[in-house]
Motif scaffolding. Structure first.
Motif, PDB file in Angstrom:
ATOM      1  N   ASP A   2       0.819  -1.210   0.000  1.00 50.00           N
ATOM      2  CA  ASP A   2       0.000   0.000   0.000  1.00 50.00           C
ATOM      3  C   ASP A   2       0.855   1.263   0.000  1.00 50.00           C
ATOM      4  O   ASP A   2       2.060   1.206  -0.202  1.00 50.00           O
ATOM      5  CB  ASP A   2      -0.998  -0.019   1.169  1.00 50.00           C
ATOM      6  N   ASP A   3       0.231   2.348   0.229  1.00 46.81           N
ATOM      7  CA  ASP A   3       0.807   3.659  -0.044  1.00 46.81           C
ATOM      8  C   ASP A   3       2.144   3.930   0.643  1.00 46.81           C
ATOM      9  O   ASP A   3       2.239   3.981   1.863  1.00 46.81           O
ATOM     10  CB  ASP A   3      -0.213   4.723   0.382  1.00 46.81           C
ATOM     11  N   LEU A   4       3.154   4.153  -0.163  1.00 50.60           N
ATOM     12  CA  LEU A   4       4.489   4.396   0.376  1.00 50.60           C
ATOM     13  C   LEU A   4       4.905   5.858   0.268  1.00 50.60           C
ATOM     14  O   LEU A   4       6.008   6.212   0.683  1.00 50.60           O
ATOM     15  CB  LEU A   4       5.520   3.567  -0.394  1.00 50.60           C
ATOM     16  N   THR A   5       4.008   6.690  -0.259  1.00 54.91           N
ATOM     17  CA  THR A   5       4.463   8.009  -0.674  1.00 54.91           C
ATOM     18  C   THR A   5       5.082   8.819   0.457  1.00 54.91           C
ATOM     19  O   THR A   5       6.111   9.457   0.259  1.00 54.91           O
ATOM     20  CB  THR A   5       3.329   8.842  -1.294  1.00 54.91           C
TER      21      THR A   5
ATOM     22  N   ASP B   3      20.868  18.268   7.693  1.00 57.74           N
ATOM     23  CA  ASP B   3      19.413  18.210   7.770  1.00 57.74           C
ATOM     24  C   ASP B   3      18.796  16.896   7.265  1.00 57.74           C
ATOM     25  O   ASP B   3      18.913  16.530   6.104  1.00 57.74           O
ATOM     26  CB  ASP B   3      18.842  19.365   6.958  1.00 57.74           C
ATOM     27  N   LEU B   4      18.120  16.220   8.151  1.00 51.64           N
ATOM     28  CA  LEU B   4      17.512  14.933   7.803  1.00 51.64           C
ATOM     29  C   LEU B   4      16.009  15.030   7.642  1.00 51.64           C
ATOM     30  O   LEU B   4      15.356  14.035   7.347  1.00 51.64           O
ATOM     31  CB  LEU B   4      17.804  13.906   8.909  1.00 51.64           C
ATOM     32  N   THR B   5      15.462  16.215   7.829  1.00 52.18           N
ATOM     33  CA  THR B   5      14.012  16.304   8.012  1.00 52.18           C
ATOM     34  C   THR B   5      13.227  15.729   6.842  1.00 52.18           C
ATOM     35  O   THR B   5      12.250  15.023   7.055  1.00 52.18           O
ATOM     36  CB  THR B   5      13.540  17.750   8.254  1.00 52.18           C
ATOM     37  N   GLU B   6      13.654  15.983   5.632  1.00 51.69           N
ATOM     38  CA  GLU B   6      12.872  15.481   4.505  1.00 51.69           C
ATOM     39  C   GLU B   6      12.862  13.965   4.475  1.00 51.69           C
ATOM     40  O   GLU B   6      11.873  13.349   4.135  1.00 51.69           O
ATOM     41  CB  GLU B   6      13.401  16.041   3.189  1.00 51.69           C
ATOM     42  N   MET B   7      14.003  13.394   4.843  1.00 52.95           N
ATOM     43  CA  MET B   7      14.095  11.949   4.795  1.00 52.95           C
ATOM     44  C   MET B   7      13.344  11.282   5.944  1.00 52.95           C
ATOM     45  O   MET B   7      13.060  10.087   5.893  1.00 52.95           O
ATOM     46  CB  MET B   7      15.557  11.553   4.827  1.00 52.95           C
ATOM     47  N   LEU B   8      13.039  12.044   6.964  1.00 52.26           N
ATOM     48  CA  LEU B   8      12.315  11.491   8.110  1.00 52.26           C
ATOM     49  C   LEU B   8      10.804  11.492   7.893  1.00 52.26           C
ATOM     50  O   LEU B   8      10.065  10.862   8.661  1.00 52.26           O
ATOM     51  CB  LEU B   8      12.642  12.284   9.373  1.00 52.26           C
ATOM     52  N   LYS B   9      10.371  12.202   6.860  1.00 54.75           N
ATOM     53  CA  LYS B   9       8.936  12.238   6.586  1.00 54.75           C
ATOM     54  C   LYS B   9       8.381  10.818   6.501  1.00 54.75           C
ATOM     55  O   LYS B   9       8.851  10.003   5.718  1.00 54.75           O
ATOM     56  CB  LYS B   9       8.682  12.968   5.265  1.00 54.75           C
ATOM     57  N   THR B  11       8.692   8.402   8.456  1.00 58.52           N
ATOM     58  CA  THR B  11       9.338   7.411   9.313  1.00 58.52           C
ATOM     59  C   THR B  11       9.336   7.835  10.773  1.00 58.52           C
ATOM     60  O   THR B  11       9.297   6.993  11.660  1.00 58.52           O
ATOM     61  CB  THR B  11      10.792   7.158   8.886  1.00 58.52           C
ATOM     62  N   LEU B  12       9.346   9.136  10.994  1.00 57.61           N
ATOM     63  CA  LEU B  12       9.404   9.605  12.375  1.00 57.61           C
ATOM     64  C   LEU B  12       8.163   9.165  13.148  1.00 57.61           C
ATOM     65  O   LEU B  12       8.246   8.746  14.303  1.00 57.61           O
ATOM     66  CB  LEU B  12       9.535  11.127  12.397  1.00 57.61           C
ATOM     67  N   GLU B  13       7.025   9.242  12.493  1.00 62.76           N
ATOM     68  CA  GLU B  13       5.803   8.777  13.143  1.00 62.76           C
ATOM     69  C   GLU B  13       5.917   7.307  13.522  1.00 62.76           C
ATOM     70  O   GLU B  13       5.506   6.901  14.612  1.00 62.76           O
ATOM     71  CB  GLU B  13       4.604   8.982  12.207  1.00 62.76           C
ATOM     72  N   GLY B  14       6.510   6.517  12.637  1.00 62.46           N
ATOM     73  CA  GLY B  14       6.729   5.100  12.937  1.00 62.46           C
ATOM     74  C   GLY B  14       7.636   4.919  14.137  1.00 62.46           C
ATOM     75  O   GLY B  14       7.392   4.049  14.987  1.00 62.46           O
ATOM     76  N   CYS B  15       8.665   5.742  14.223  1.00 67.89           N
ATOM     77  CA  CYS B  15       9.578   5.660  15.368  1.00 67.89           C
ATOM     78  C   CYS B  15       8.846   5.938  16.666  1.00 67.89           C
ATOM     79  O   CYS B  15       9.042   5.257  17.673  1.00 67.89           O
ATOM     80  CB  CYS B  15      10.717   6.656  15.200  1.00 67.89           C
ATOM     81  N   VAL B  16       8.001   6.945  16.640  1.00 72.77           N
ATOM     82  CA  VAL B  16       7.236   7.289  17.834  1.00 72.77           C
ATOM     83  C   VAL B  16       6.304   6.137  18.213  1.00 72.77           C
ATOM     84  O   VAL B  16       6.197   5.761  19.385  1.00 72.77           O
ATOM     85  CB  VAL B  16       6.438   8.588  17.610  1.00 72.77           C
ATOM     86  N   LEU B  17       5.683   5.552  17.222  1.00 74.86           N
ATOM     87  CA  LEU B  17       4.827   4.391  17.478  1.00 74.86           C
ATOM     88  C   LEU B  17       5.627   3.272  18.151  1.00 74.86           C
ATOM     89  O   LEU B  17       5.172   2.661  19.122  1.00 74.86           O
ATOM     90  CB  LEU B  17       4.232   3.869  16.167  1.00 74.86           C
ATOM     91  N   GLU B  18       6.809   3.017  17.629  1.00 75.16           N
ATOM     92  CA  GLU B  18       7.647   1.955  18.184  1.00 75.16           C
ATOM     93  C   GLU B  18       8.000   2.242  19.638  1.00 75.16           C
ATOM     94  O   GLU B  18       7.949   1.354  20.499  1.00 75.16           O
ATOM     95  CB  GLU B  18       8.907   1.809  17.327  1.00 75.16           C
ATOM     96  N   ILE B  19       8.358   3.489  19.907  1.00 75.12           N
ATOM     97  CA  ILE B  19       8.734   3.863  21.273  1.00 75.12           C
ATOM     98  C   ILE B  19       7.553   3.683  22.224  1.00 75.12           C
ATOM     99  O   ILE B  19       7.680   3.108  23.301  1.00 75.12           O
ATOM    100  CB  ILE B  19       9.250   5.308  21.310  1.00 75.12           C
ATOM    101  N   ILE B  20       6.402   4.173  21.788  1.00 72.38           N
ATOM    102  CA  ILE B  20       5.213   4.023  22.622  1.00 72.38           C
ATOM    103  C   ILE B  20       4.859   2.545  22.790  1.00 72.38           C
ATOM    104  O   ILE B  20       4.443   2.115  23.858  1.00 72.38           O
ATOM    105  CB  ILE B  20       4.016   4.754  21.983  1.00 72.38           C
ATOM    106  N   GLY B  21       5.064   1.793  21.726  1.00 72.52           N
ATOM    107  CA  GLY B  21       4.716   0.371  21.769  1.00 72.52           C
ATOM    108  C   GLY B  21       5.547  -0.424  22.754  1.00 72.52           C
ATOM    109  O   GLY B  21       5.078  -1.415  23.329  1.00 72.52           O
ATOM    110  N   SER B  22       6.786   0.021  22.966  1.00 76.20           N
ATOM    111  CA  SER B  22       7.646  -0.756  23.851  1.00 76.20           C
ATOM    112  C   SER B  22       7.483  -0.360  25.305  1.00 76.20           C
ATOM    113  O   SER B  22       7.969  -1.040  26.198  1.00 76.20           O
ATOM    114  CB  SER B  22       9.107  -0.610  23.425  1.00 76.20           C
ATOM    115  N   GLU B  23       6.804   0.755  25.535  1.00 83.05           N
ATOM    116  CA  GLU B  23       6.641   1.235  26.908  1.00 83.05           C
ATOM    117  C   GLU B  23       5.692   2.423  26.931  1.00 83.05           C
ATOM    118  O   GLU B  23       5.843   3.331  26.129  1.00 83.05           O
ATOM    119  CB  GLU B  23       8.016   1.673  27.435  1.00 83.05           C
TER     120      GLU B  23
END
Lengths: 108, 108
Positions: A2-5, B3-9, B11-23
DNA sequence: AGCAGTACTCGGTATCACCGAGTACCAGGA
DNA sequence: TCCTGGTACTCGGTGATACCGAGTACTGCT
């Protein structure tokens, strides 16, 4: 898949740089290459906006050549600035993937 | 690292999910965690916007608790939808990294 | 003539991370 | 007492990026 954009933001441009860097080529072919690589949903419009941006930012050298089947093609090749940009792209990519893998392992 | 910000688009949300998921944890601590993980430039405002979005999208359960040093904390924990989202995040991540690594090897 | 495939353009949209300023609470020192 | 510094959350606005969709144009085949 699914969407990877959203996840491609920032990396797709790097992919295009890499493709151009390995061989002088043109937009339509780059799109096909990305599609066969697995980025199936990447569409011509997207690639052309990236190409225009690269040109605007002075990272590529452009040569127009007649095609034989269709309108003339715009061939893109990296210049020095483009090669430098490509190198920093890979450096950032390494950096980010290493951090995320660490996070994934539950690492400190 | 610049600057990494564009590349974090995306993925950062996923990182936050992972952190919350572990604790079960809260915004300020998540920011610190990201910083020590190597995402040095990620700032509180960014994390809070992600947290608000997760809440709005119904991926987390929120509990407010007094802090002792400062204003009350909002603790976040994943619910079922959040765990599912986290799984698809990792699936996408695997997919993209594998394709990009292939591209990097000059692979077909 | 018409159609399919090749090839590029362009205006508009949504999403996302970031910025910056603000609010609020508490502890310890001058 | 005031004030500084650390903790903790909010919110409106900005810029970058990929996507969408429609359009243009050239060629060869039927």
């Amino acid at each position: 898949m699914d969407d990877l954009t959203e996840m491609l933001k920032g990396t797709l441009e790097g992919c295009v740089l890499e493709i151009i860097g390995s061989e002088e080529t043109y937009g339509y072919a780059i799109t096909r290459r990305l599609n066969e690589l697995g980025f199936a949903d990447v569409v011509e419009g997207t690639v052309y906006t990236i190409l225009l941006r690269l040109e605007k930012n002075g990272l590529v050298q452009v040569t127009k050549r007649p095609s034989g089947l269709g309108p003339p093609r715009k061939f893109y090749a990296l210049n020095d600035a483009g090669r430098k940009e490509l190198a920093t792209f890979w450096a950032k990519w390494e950096y980010i993937t290493s951090r995320i893998d660490k996070l994934k392992e539950g690492g400190k």
